[in-house]
Design a protein around this motif. Sequence first.
Motif, PDB file in Angstrom:
ATOM      1  N   GLU A  88      -9.372  -6.387  46.032  1.00  0.00           N
ATOM      2  CA  GLU A  88     -10.454  -6.837  46.927  1.00  0.00           C
ATOM      3  C   GLU A  88     -10.276  -8.301  47.325  1.00  0.00           C
ATOM      4  N   PHE A  89      -9.194  -8.922  46.872  1.00  0.00           N
ATOM      5  CA  PHE A  89      -8.994 -10.364  47.133  1.00  0.00           C
ATOM      6  C   PHE A  89      -8.663 -10.628  48.599  1.00  0.00           C
ATOM      7  N   SER A  90      -9.085 -11.807  49.081  1.00  0.00           N
ATOM      8  CA  SER A  90      -8.663 -12.270  50.398  1.00  0.00           C
ATOM      9  C   SER A  90      -7.209 -12.756  50.288  1.00  0.00           C
ATOM     10  N   HIS A  91      -6.610 -12.993  51.453  1.00  0.00           N
ATOM     11  CA  HIS A  91      -5.233 -13.487  51.496  1.00  0.00           C
ATOM     12  C   HIS A  91      -5.095 -14.787  50.683  1.00  0.00           C
ATOM     13  N   GLY A  92      -6.055 -15.698  50.907  1.00  0.00           N
ATOM     14  CA  GLY A  92      -6.033 -16.993  50.224  1.00  0.00           C
ATOM     15  C   GLY A  92      -6.148 -16.854  48.719  1.00  0.00           C
ATOM     16  N   MET A  93      -6.997 -15.925  48.272  1.00  0.00           N
ATOM     17  CA  MET A  93      -7.165 -15.721  46.822  1.00  0.00           C
ATOM     18  C   MET A  93      -5.873 -15.178  46.206  1.00  0.00           C
ATOM     19  N   ARG A  94      -5.208 -14.288  46.935  1.00  0.00           N
ATOM     20  CA  ARG A  94      -3.931 -13.741  46.420  1.00  0.00           C
ATOM     21  C   ARG A  94      -2.885 -14.846  46.302  1.00  0.00           C
ATOM     22  N   LYS A  95      -2.865 -15.748  47.301  1.00  0.00           N
ATOM     23  CA  LYS A  95      -1.905 -16.861  47.258  1.00  0.00           C
ATOM     24  C   LYS A  95      -2.176 -17.740  46.045  1.00  0.00           C
ATOM     25  N   ARG A  96      -3.475 -18.007  45.814  1.00  0.00           N
ATOM     26  CA  ARG A  96      -3.827 -18.863  44.683  1.00  0.00           C
ATOM     27  C   ARG A  96      -3.479 -18.190  43.355  1.00  0.00           C
ATOM     28  N   LEU A  97      -3.672 -16.868  43.306  1.00  0.00           N
ATOM     29  CA  LEU A  97      -3.278 -16.140  42.098  1.00  0.00           C
ATOM     30  C   LEU A  97      -1.757 -16.207  41.927  1.00  0.00           C
ATOM     31  N   GLY A  98      -1.037 -16.092  43.045  1.00  0.00           N
ATOM     32  CA  GLY A  98       0.429 -16.192  43.003  1.00  0.00           C
ATOM     33  C   GLY A  98       0.879 -17.548  42.499  1.00  0.00           C
ATOM     34  N   LEU A  99       0.170 -18.576  42.940  1.00  0.00           N
ATOM     35  CA  LEU A  99       0.515 -19.924  42.490  1.00  0.00           C
ATOM     36  C   LEU A  99       0.283 -20.042  40.982  1.00  0.00           C
ATOM     37  N   ALA A 100      -0.838 -19.502  40.517  1.00  0.00           N
ATOM     38  CA  ALA A 100      -1.120 -19.523  39.069  1.00  0.00           C
ATOM     39  C   ALA A 100      -0.020 -18.778  38.315  1.00  0.00           C
ATOM     40  N   GLN A 101       0.382 -17.637  38.848  1.00  0.00           N
ATOM     41  CA  GLN A 101       1.444 -16.849  38.187  1.00  0.00           C
ATOM     42  C   GLN A 101       2.747 -17.655  38.109  1.00  0.00           C
ATOM     43  N   SER A 102       3.062 -18.369  39.201  1.00  0.00           N
ATOM     44  CA  SER A 102       4.326 -19.112  39.220  1.00  0.00           C
ATOM     45  C   SER A 102       4.304 -20.284  38.246  1.00  0.00           C
ATOM     46  N   LEU A 103       3.105 -20.643  37.771  1.00  0.00           N
ATOM     47  CA  LEU A 103       2.985 -21.791  36.865  1.00  0.00           C
ATOM     48  C   LEU A 103       2.847 -21.383  35.399  1.00  0.00           C
ATOM     49  N   LEU A 104       2.818 -20.068  35.141  1.00  0.00           N
ATOM     50  CA  LEU A 104       2.560 -19.597  33.778  1.00  0.00           C
ATOM     51  C   LEU A 104       3.532 -20.174  32.747  1.00  0.00           C
ATOM     52  N   ASN A 105       4.792 -20.262  33.113  1.00  0.00           N
ATOM     53  CA  ASN A 105       5.814 -20.738  32.161  1.00  0.00           C
ATOM     54  C   ASN A 105       5.932 -22.264  32.167  1.00  0.00           C
ATOM     55  N   ASP A 106       4.963 -22.951  32.796  1.00  0.00           N
ATOM     56  CA  ASP A 106       4.969 -24.412  32.893  1.00  0.00           C
ATOM     57  C   ASP A 106       6.337 -24.927  33.385  1.00  0.00           C
ATOM     58  N   PRO A 107       6.745 -24.474  34.581  1.00  0.00           N
ATOM     59  CA  PRO A 107       8.097 -24.784  35.070  1.00  0.00           C
ATOM     60  C   PRO A 107       8.260 -26.250  35.472  1.00  0.00           C
ATOM     61  N   ASP A 108       9.486 -26.738  35.418  1.00  0.00           N
ATOM     62  CA  ASP A 108       9.789 -28.092  35.920  1.00  0.00           C
ATOM     63  C   ASP A 108       9.956 -28.045  37.432  1.00  0.00           C
ATOM     64  N   LEU A 109      10.547 -26.946  37.896  1.00  0.00           N
ATOM     65  CA  LEU A 109      10.865 -26.797  39.313  1.00  0.00           C
ATOM     66  C   LEU A 109      10.089 -25.616  39.884  1.00  0.00           C
ATOM     67  N   LEU A 110       9.364 -25.894  40.969  1.00  0.00           N
ATOM     68  CA  LEU A 110       8.564 -24.841  41.617  1.00  0.00           C
ATOM     69  C   LEU A 110       9.145 -24.535  42.985  1.00  0.00           C
ATOM     70  N   LEU A 111       9.383 -23.274  43.254  1.00  0.00           N
ATOM     71  CA  LEU A 111       9.884 -22.849  44.561  1.00  0.00           C
ATOM     72  C   LEU A 111       8.766 -22.071  45.244  1.00  0.00           C
ATOM     73  N   LEU A 112       8.252 -22.617  46.330  1.00  0.00           N
ATOM     74  CA  LEU A 112       7.110 -21.990  46.997  1.00  0.00           C
ATOM     75  C   LEU A 112       7.541 -21.541  48.392  1.00  0.00           C
ATOM     76  N   ASP A 113       7.593 -20.217  48.575  1.00  0.00           N
ATOM     77  CA  ASP A 113       8.035 -19.675  49.867  1.00  0.00           C
ATOM     78  C   ASP A 113       6.796 -19.443  50.735  1.00  0.00           C
ATOM     79  N   GLU A 114       6.640 -20.226  51.776  1.00  0.00           N
ATOM     80  CA  GLU A 114       5.514 -20.119  52.706  1.00  0.00           C
ATOM     81  C   GLU A 114       4.163 -20.129  51.979  1.00  0.00           C
ATOM     82  N   PRO A 115       3.881 -21.150  51.174  1.00  0.00           N
ATOM     83  CA  PRO A 115       2.643 -21.108  50.377  1.00  0.00           C
ATOM     84  C   PRO A 115       1.364 -21.134  51.212  1.00  0.00           C
TER      85      PRO A 115
END
Length: 189
Positions: free
Chosen positions: A131-158
Amino acid sequence: MSIEISRLVKQYGQQKAVDELSFSVKKNEIVGFLGPNGAGKSTLMKLILGHLYPSSGTLEVLGKSPRDIQTKQHIGYLPERTSFYTNLTAPETLFFFADLLGMEKSDANLRVSQLLKMVGLDGIGRRLVGEFSHGMRKRLGLAQSLLNDPDLLLLDEPTAGMDPVGCREIKDLILTLKKRGKTILMTTH
Ligand code: ADP
């Protein structure tokens, strides 16, 4: 240097998606990679992630080959299109990925609640991702990409497909991440 690319070429049959590309990304820098559709942005991301191999040229990520397994632990990736189970909530989604990463339950509990707060998905009750909006899915994706506390973040069309307020929020988040020491390579139109 976080990323070092020299004379990189990626060819799909006759089609050259990346043509003699050279650039570098320093630690704790935000670099935007700009180009229209078909410019080769996603191909570059996949090369950096080690999902595709270069046709020629060299590519180092965090001082190693993108194929190095250890290096992958220090990289976070937000794909252009996120794929989540629609029948899970945001916390359930993040716990699912934390489990795949092999995180301890107590670490995962702390990390998931911190990240949900950071991306502004902490107060939405038990709403399902479907039921999420596009923006909410992006924000969830960003949270997912940060789970491992990465040094380098690759964001494709954030910010693709987001309204101006949503765009601003994501850009502010990216600036916050830089302040926390992350290196960020993002693509955009
Ligand atoms: P962007 O992300 O900038 O839109 P892409 O990296 O997706 O660009 O694509 C760059 C070029 O490579 C395009 O011409 C595209 O059609 C081509 N391409 C991308 N992926 C493949 C593939 N798997 N096989 C063949 N051609 C591809």
